[in-house]
Design an enzyme around this catalytic site. Structure first.
Site, short mmCIF file in Angstrom:
data_model
loop_
_atom_site.label_atom_id
_atom_site.label_comp_id
_atom_site.label_asym_id
_atom_site.label_seq_id
_atom_site.Cartn_x
_atom_site.Cartn_y
_atom_site.Cartn_z
N GLU A 1 0.83 -1.22 0.00
CA GLU A 1 0.00 0.00 0.00
C GLU A 1 0.86 1.26 0.00
OE1 GLU A 1 -4.21 -1.50 1.92
OE2 GLU A 1 -2.78 -0.54 3.28
N GLU B 1 -6.37 -6.94 -1.56
CA GLU B 1 -6.97 -6.99 -0.22
C GLU B 1 -8.43 -6.57 -0.31
OE1 GLU B 1 -5.02 -4.75 2.85
OE2 GLU B 1 -3.00 -5.31 2.17
#
Length: 366
Positions: A163, A267
């Protein structure tokens, strides 16, 4: 309380829209049907049991029987907990590959969590210059990858960072004033190390920019212009943070066509209850719902199905559920610096309830 007619109609319309949105000509079935099981080894070491139809069953087998074919493991450099480090990843990789599952290694390049709000370098690298960090990233990536390869568990994919919306290894690798050169120099080293280890291992670049096409283009345009190579564009999508499924569809479609690379939702998750199993506050309250989908086992399965449908119709190649096996086990806390003294903020988002019984409705579908 029964939902209003308007809410029911809205839900029905959204379901039809997601289900019937025509897939692009180049779309194909989802091939990466994944689960991030990074906390699982700690749970097993603490005696956690996992059940299917009331029968204690190996959790990897339960996930595989539900359709998963790919496991994701985060790796931290030197976490205080002693878990999610190289040794534990090697151990877990053996269990994963023994069951015929594929493996994604998620390099955080940190001793703890790395995400859009924090990208702390490992303590051993904290004082290093950008040039030194480039060597650190290459050497560490190559070391972990070759150790996995040597034991017969070569990773099928790796993520160079987790991320990394505005960079990694802050402050050296942080993107400031749209200057991508420092970050790009690190990403190139991760890519080169992976390919030197095993040329067929696919390299993902992962952000949580599924909420904003503007931000996603800014990031991936930036690294592309700086000469970064990657094989798969990876996005996080949590509906309560990242918006509607229609927006997800648009971002995936744009990323796929703009960069000519496959896209994966690396995710996603949804809550099955509004309750909390332990003293640790839930990361996502059960009252924060999406698309009027209730926080129930049926609701959790429905939301996951809709995310998969949306990803597939947009031409993505995979979807990963984040930490489905992380139900509340005392001693498996969220903080690696205090793993015994903290609780599990994900206990209402796992696909197993608080006694280890799996959600019988949730499935990965190609």
């Amino acid at each position: 309380m029964k939902p209003s007619l308007r809410a029911l109609l809205a839900t029905a319309v959204l379901a039809v829209t997601v289900a019937l949105t025509p897939a692009p000509a180049q779309a194909a079935p989802l091939t990466m049907l994944g689960a991030d099981v990074s906390s699982l080894q700690r749970s097993l070491d603490l005696g956690a049991k996992y059940y299917k139809n009331g029968v204690a069953t190996d959790p990897y087998d339960i996930l595989r029987q539900a359709g998963a074919n790919y496991m994701r493991l985060r790796v931290w450099n030197n976490p205080a907990s002693g878990y999610n480090n190289k040794a534990k990843v090697l151990q877990q990789a053996r269990a994963i590959k023994a069951r015929g599952l594929r493996l994604l290694i998620d390099f955080h390049y940190s001793d703890t969590w790395a995400d859009p709000g924090k990208q702390y370098p490992p303590a051993a690298w904290a004082a290093h210059s950008l040039t030194q960090l480039q060597s650190d990233v290459y050497n560490y990536t190559y070391d972990v990858c070759t150790a996995l390869k040597a034991q017969g568990t070569t990773p099928d994919s790796v993520q160079i960072g987790n991320e990394i919306n505005v960079g990694m290894l802050w402050p050296r690798g942080q993107v400031v004033n749209s200057n991508f050169a420092p970050l790009a120099s690190l990403l190139k080293q991760g890519y080169n190390a992976t390919k030197a280890c095993n040329s067929s291992t696919q390299v993902m670049i992962h952000t949580a920019n599924s909420d904003s096409l503007t931000n996603a283009r800014w990031f991936y345009d930036g690294i592309r212009a700086a000469g970064v190579q990657w094989d798969i564009t990876a996005l996080s999508y949590y509906c309560m943070w990242h918006g509607t499924l229609a927006n997800l569809y648009n971002v995936i479609t744009d990323m796929r066509t703009r960069y000519g690379k496959p896209v994966v939702v690396a995710e996603t998750a949804y809550q099955f209850t509004s309750a909390d199993a332990d003293s640790e506050k839930n990361s996502i309250p059960g009252t924060v719902l999406c698309d009027n989908i209730p926080a129930t086992w049926a609701g959790q399965a429905q939301q996951f199905t809709w995310v998969q449908n949306t990803a597939r119709n947009a031409g993505a190649i995979g979807v990963f559920y984040w930490e489905p096996t992380w139900y509340a086990i005392k001693g498996n806390g969220w903080d690696p610096a205090d793993i015994n003294g903290t609780g599990d903020g994900w206990d209402n988002m796992a696909t197993f309830d608080w006694t280890g019984n799996v959600n019988p409705n949730l499935r990965w579908t190609a």
